[in-house]
Design a protein around this motif. Structure first.
Motif, PDB file in Angstrom:
ATOM      1  N   ILE A 133       0.857  -1.301  -0.168  1.00 47.77           N
ATOM      2  CA  ILE A 133      -0.097   0.198  -0.178  1.00 47.77           C
ATOM      3  C   ILE A 133       0.696   1.155   0.102  1.00 47.77           C
ATOM      4  O   ILE A 133       0.725   2.316  -0.772  1.00 47.77           O
ATOM      5  N   GLY A 134       1.896   1.232   0.801  1.00 51.59           N
ATOM      6  CA  GLY A 134       2.680   2.382   0.809  1.00 51.59           C
ATOM      7  C   GLY A 134       3.448   2.535  -0.243  1.00 51.59           C
ATOM      8  O   GLY A 134       3.813   4.059  -0.745  1.00 51.59           O
ATOM      9  N   ILE A 135       4.160   1.482  -1.004  1.00 56.57           N
ATOM     10  CA  ILE A 135       4.813   1.603  -2.131  1.00 56.57           C
ATOM     11  C   ILE A 135       3.790   2.241  -3.357  1.00 56.57           C
ATOM     12  O   ILE A 135       4.138   3.217  -4.025  1.00 56.57           O
ATOM     13  N   ALA A 136       2.307   1.842  -3.504  1.00 54.00           N
ATOM     14  CA  ALA A 136       1.578   2.362  -4.339  1.00 54.00           C
ATOM     15  C   ALA A 136       1.371   3.924  -4.180  1.00 54.00           C
ATOM     16  O   ALA A 136       1.465   4.451  -5.116  1.00 54.00           O
ATOM     17  N   ILE A 137       1.055   4.268  -3.043  1.00 58.66           N
ATOM     18  CA  ILE A 137       0.815   5.645  -2.665  1.00 58.66           C
ATOM     19  C   ILE A 137       1.981   6.598  -3.022  1.00 58.66           C
ATOM     20  O   ILE A 137       1.648   7.684  -3.783  1.00 58.66           O
ATOM     21  N   VAL A 138       3.150   6.255  -2.660  1.00 60.74           N
ATOM     22  CA  VAL A 138       4.295   6.953  -2.969  1.00 60.74           C
ATOM     23  C   VAL A 138       4.625   7.066  -4.510  1.00 60.74           C
ATOM     24  O   VAL A 138       4.760   8.253  -4.970  1.00 60.74           O
ATOM     25  N   SER A 139       4.340   5.757  -5.112  1.00 58.17           N
ATOM     26  CA  SER A 139       4.825   5.854  -6.459  1.00 58.17           C
ATOM     27  C   SER A 139       3.820   6.299  -7.440  1.00 58.17           C
ATOM     28  O   SER A 139       4.424   6.757  -8.663  1.00 58.17           O
ATOM     29  N   LEU A 140       2.670   5.998  -7.138  1.00 60.20           N
ATOM     30  CA  LEU A 140       1.556   6.208  -8.067  1.00 60.20           C
ATOM     31  C   LEU A 140       0.927   7.682  -7.688  1.00 60.20           C
ATOM     32  O   LEU A 140      -0.059   8.154  -8.688  1.00 60.20           O
ATOM     33  N   ALA A 141       1.309   8.420  -6.787  1.00 58.92           N
ATOM     34  CA  ALA A 141       0.316   9.515  -6.483  1.00 58.92           C
ATOM     35  C   ALA A 141       0.691  10.780  -7.661  1.00 58.92           C
ATOM     36  O   ALA A 141      -0.575  11.412  -8.117  1.00 58.92           O
ATOM     37  N   ALA A 142       1.695  10.939  -8.347  1.00 59.22           N
ATOM     38  CA  ALA A 142       1.833  12.051  -9.114  1.00 59.22           C
ATOM     39  C   ALA A 142       1.543  11.485 -10.391  1.00 59.22           C
ATOM     40  O   ALA A 142       0.877  12.141 -11.316  1.00 59.22           O
ATOM     41  N   LEU A 143       1.622  10.244 -10.846  1.00 61.14           N
ATOM     42  CA  LEU A 143       1.227   9.588 -12.194  1.00 61.14           C
ATOM     43  C   LEU A 143      -0.334   9.705 -11.982  1.00 61.14           C
ATOM     44  O   LEU A 143      -0.849  10.370 -13.046  1.00 61.14           O
ATOM     45  N   LEU A 144      -1.130   9.139 -11.181  1.00 64.54           N
ATOM     46  CA  LEU A 144      -2.665   9.308 -11.155  1.00 64.54           C
ATOM     47  C   LEU A 144      -3.159  10.829 -10.928  1.00 64.54           C
ATOM     48  O   LEU A 144      -3.988  10.932 -11.426  1.00 64.54           O
ATOM     49  N   GLU A 145      -2.392  11.614 -10.334  1.00 64.31           N
ATOM     50  CA  GLU A 145      -2.774  12.975 -10.281  1.00 64.31           C
ATOM     51  C   GLU A 145      -2.800  13.765 -11.856  1.00 64.31           C
ATOM     52  O   GLU A 145      -3.606  14.423 -12.204  1.00 64.31           O
ATOM     53  N   ARG A 146      -1.621  13.162 -12.706  1.00 61.75           N
ATOM     54  CA  ARG A 146      -1.756  13.599 -13.855  1.00 61.75           C
ATOM     55  C   ARG A 146      -2.905  12.967 -14.775  1.00 61.75           C
ATOM     56  O   ARG A 146      -3.544  13.786 -15.570  1.00 61.75           O
ATOM     57  N   LEU A 147      -3.198  11.532 -14.762  1.00 62.26           N
ATOM     58  CA  LEU A 147      -3.959  11.085 -15.321  1.00 62.26           C
ATOM     59  C   LEU A 147      -5.482  11.739 -14.999  1.00 62.26           C
ATOM     60  O   LEU A 147      -6.315  11.566 -15.994  1.00 62.26           O
ATOM     61  N   LEU A 148      -5.639  11.955 -13.808  1.00 65.56           N
ATOM     62  CA  LEU A 148      -7.020  12.469 -13.398  1.00 65.56           C
ATOM     63  C   LEU A 148      -7.345  13.744 -13.954  1.00 65.56           C
ATOM     64  O   LEU A 148      -8.353  14.179 -14.362  1.00 65.56           O
ATOM     65  N   GLU A 149      -6.119  14.335 -14.528  1.00 67.75           N
ATOM     66  CA  GLU A 149      -6.162  15.804 -14.923  1.00 67.75           C
ATOM     67  C   GLU A 149      -6.346  15.479 -16.521  1.00 67.75           C
ATOM     68  O   GLU A 149      -7.006  16.366 -17.181  1.00 67.75           O
ATOM     69  N   ASP A 150      -5.510  14.692 -17.160  1.00 68.38           N
ATOM     70  CA  ASP A 150      -5.394  14.766 -18.391  1.00 68.38           C
ATOM     71  C   ASP A 150      -6.659  13.728 -19.132  1.00 68.38           C
ATOM     72  O   ASP A 150      -6.964  13.871 -20.165  1.00 68.38           O
ATOM     73  N   GLU A 151      -6.826  12.392 -18.463  1.00 67.40           N
ATOM     74  CA  GLU A 151      -7.632  11.596 -18.893  1.00 67.40           C
ATOM     75  C   GLU A 151      -8.950  11.075 -17.828  1.00 67.40           C
ATOM     76  O   GLU A 151      -9.108   9.988 -17.594  1.00 67.40           O
ATOM     77  N   PRO A 152      -9.493  11.887 -17.433  1.00 65.23           N
ATOM     78  CA  PRO A 152     -10.661  11.779 -16.399  1.00 65.23           C
ATOM     79  C   PRO A 152     -11.424  10.839 -16.755  1.00 65.23           C
ATOM     80  O   PRO A 152     -12.138  10.142 -15.827  1.00 65.23           O
ATOM     81  N   GLN A 153     -12.122  11.089 -17.793  1.00 61.81           N
ATOM     82  CA  GLN A 153     -13.328   9.908 -18.387  1.00 61.81           C
ATOM     83  C   GLN A 153     -12.492   8.577 -18.451  1.00 61.81           C
ATOM     84  O   GLN A 153     -13.332   7.525 -18.076  1.00 61.81           O
ATOM     85  N   ALA A 154     -11.439   8.287 -19.059  1.00 64.19           N
ATOM     86  CA  ALA A 154     -10.953   6.970 -19.160  1.00 64.19           C
ATOM     87  C   ALA A 154     -10.612   6.413 -17.827  1.00 64.19           C
ATOM     88  O   ALA A 154     -10.982   5.003 -17.506  1.00 64.19           O
ATOM     89  N   VAL A 155     -10.104   7.123 -16.923  1.00 61.43           N
ATOM     90  CA  VAL A 155      -9.823   6.733 -15.456  1.00 61.43           C
ATOM     91  C   VAL A 155     -11.205   6.357 -14.842  1.00 61.43           C
ATOM     92  O   VAL A 155     -11.311   5.398 -14.255  1.00 61.43           O
ATOM     93  N   ALA A 156     -12.148   7.218 -14.946  1.00 61.43           N
ATOM     94  CA  ALA A 156     -13.346   7.049 -14.304  1.00 61.43           C
ATOM     95  C   ALA A 156     -13.943   5.670 -14.770  1.00 61.43           C
ATOM     96  O   ALA A 156     -14.619   4.801 -14.138  1.00 61.43           O
ATOM     97  N   GLY A 157     -13.830   5.581 -16.295  1.00 59.77           N
ATOM     98  CA  GLY A 157     -14.456   4.333 -17.021  1.00 59.77           C
ATOM     99  C   GLY A 157     -13.957   3.068 -16.357  1.00 59.77           C
ATOM    100  O   GLY A 157     -14.750   2.180 -16.065  1.00 59.77           O
TER     101      GLY A 157
END
Length: 299
Positions: free
Chosen positions: A78-102
């Motif tokens: 869980i800790g590895i995921a939060i630290v390593s993916l926070a920036a990536l998911l932040e960018r994906l949620l901004e750039d591809e919100p519909q695909a991520v939500a889907g």
């Protein structure tokens, strides 16, 4: 290999917890480890309570009952995921919100049949509980406040206390709760900026909230298993509101008719299929036939 598998399980849970609208508890349910996780957290909480009450012997006995070979690799993942993916998911949620939500709409939708198989007997009361919780979650998750600017430390404590309860419940996303109270961007920024003071306060609140809530949840799962599972199914159904990809996916709870539906629909189908396969491989349906419930005799 067993430790590596638990790290992967934790990584999947942590990945879900970072996304507003998805609960790590949902992933734990799909992977077949939800009740085992809640029971181990409750045992740790009991040992801490015994230590606070000045009973070191009882605390030691409870600590010895914890399945650390399961819990520690899970927390590491869980800790590895939060630290390593926070920036990536932040960018994906901004750039591809519909695909991520889907994709995560499909994940949560596919989790409902998994949870359904864990209910051993349906009766009118459980149908009412499921429908009532689904309706309440649908309405509640439609609320949204503005983002808090420059929050102080006590706000991080309150956010951690509320979010951790949501994170352990399938269907309620801790990240979306943070979004609702206006603390999501602040917490994500604290992770990305390595703001250790803010993260420490948030983590302390999470420990306190988890200790208190896990005890209640473990008791309810033990004494009222099918009713609790019916309520969790309702939570997951109601939470689909915040993952509806149109018009803005995870950025808003407002609903609209589908537009530009190709990629979100494909992502939804992929998420649903992934959960179906994972649920089949994990064998979560064995709970109804007397499988591992995470109680002491099966640890």
């Amino acid at each position: 290999m067993r430790h590596l598998l638990n790290i992967v399980r934790g990584f999947l849970m942590g990945s879900a917890d970072v996304v507003p609208g998805v609960s790590g508890g949902t992933v734990a349910l799909v992977l077949g480890i939800y009740e085992r996780l809640v029971h181990n957290i409750r045992t740790v909480a009991g040992s801490m309570g015994a230590l606070v009450r000045g009973r070191p012997g009882e605390a030691g006995r409870r600590i010895a009952q914890v399945d650390w070979s399961f819990l520690l690799p899970l927390l590491l993942g869980i800790g590895i995921a939060i630290v390593s993916l926070a920036a990536l998911l932040e960018r994906l949620l901004e750039d591809e919100p519909q695909a991520v939500a889907g994709a995560f709409f499909g994940l949560v939708l596919g989790s409902i049949p998994v949870a359904w198989r864990l209910v051993r007997r349906w009766d009118p009361m459980r149908w009412i509980v499921m429908a009532g919780v689904a309706a309440a979650a649908f309405v509640f998750l439609g609320l949204r406040s503005g983002e808090v600017s420059d929050p102080v430390l006590w706000m991080f404590f309150g956010a951690g206390l509320i979010a951790i309860i949501a994170m352990i419940l399938p269907g309620i996303s801790g990240s979306f709760i943070l979004l609702m109270i206006g603390m999501y961007e602040a917490v994500l920024a604290a992770v990305n900026d390595r703001s250790f003071s803010r993260l420490a306060v948030f983590a302390l609140a999470a420990v306190v909230g988890l200790a208190a809530f896990s005890t209640l949840l473990d008791r309810l799962l033990r004494d009222h298993h099918d009713t609790v599972m019916a309520a969790l199914i309702g939570l997951m159904a109601g939470s689909l509101r915040v993952l509806w990809p149109w018009p803005d996916g995870t950025d808003t709870a407002a609903l609209a008719r589908p537009t530009d539906w190709g990629i979100p629909l494909l992502a939804c189908v992929a998420g649903f299929a992934a959960v179906t396969v994972i649920g089949f491989v994990a064998g979560t349906g064995r709970r109804a036939s007397g499988g591992d419930t995470g109680r002491p005799q099966s640890l």
